[in-house]
Design an enzyme around this catalytic site. Sequence first.
Site, mmCIF file in Angstrom:
data_model
loop_
_atom_site.group_PDB
_atom_site.id
_atom_site.type_symbol
_atom_site.label_atom_id
_atom_site.label_comp_id
_atom_site.label_asym_id
_atom_site.label_seq_id
_atom_site.Cartn_x
_atom_site.Cartn_y
_atom_site.Cartn_z
ATOM 1 C CB CYS A 170 44.568 58.441 28.111
ATOM 2 S SG CYS A 170 44.831 59.965 29.067
ATOM 3 C CG HIS A 188 40.039 59.573 27.421
ATOM 4 N ND1 HIS A 188 40.261 58.439 28.164
ATOM 5 C CD2 HIS A 188 40.774 60.552 27.994
ATOM 6 C CE1 HIS A 188 41.098 58.720 29.156
ATOM 7 N NE2 HIS A 188 41.436 59.996 29.059
ATOM 8 C CD GLU A 224 37.756 56.117 26.995
ATOM 9 O OE1 GLU A 224 38.339 56.431 28.044
ATOM 10 O OE2 GLU A 224 38.341 56.028 25.889
#
Length: 205
Positions: A79, A185, A187
Amino acid sequence: MVAIIDYGVGNLFSLKSSLDAIGVKAAVTGNPEEIENAEKIILPGVGAFGDAAEKLRQTGLDRIIKEEARSQKPILGICLGMQLLFEKSYEYGEHEGLGLIKGEIRPIADVIPKGLKIPHIGWNALNLIRPENKLFKYINKGDFVYFVHSYYGADCSESIIATAEYGSELTAAVADGNVFGCQFHPEKSGRVGLNILRAFCETEG
């Protein structure tokens, strides 16, 4: 061990939890020695480019990241962390980046149709420009990942390895040698994101 760089910007512990989930040992750290001893580096980040770049400079971590990149250590920016890898950003002024990826960070408002919401938030399919890239070892074209951003990587055609469509094709991932970046992202991207992190953690310096 993977060093997740802690410089006061980013959702560090969800990233560490994702690495734990795939069995990768990771440390959230701003300690230069730990970062230098790590096998790989992840640079996360949320917020404003200028503030984040200044924090890296104040801590001396900008110099360490550049040195580790030159040593061919695998580095992944996520990001805002991806954006920091670029040469400069035009977010609220003009700010110098790490210069590890050629190109600039510009507002998505310049290239998407009027009426689309900014920031771009949500799940989008990946168009793999370079499906052979190491980062995509365990995923496929069309897999969905999660974005939250108002700026994008521009003038970086040599490094783009994936795009995503949001009114126009926006840079989704970049790579130059041992340096990788994801605008999305991993995650927060479920199984696909974990597989991208797994592939990064398997890269050799």
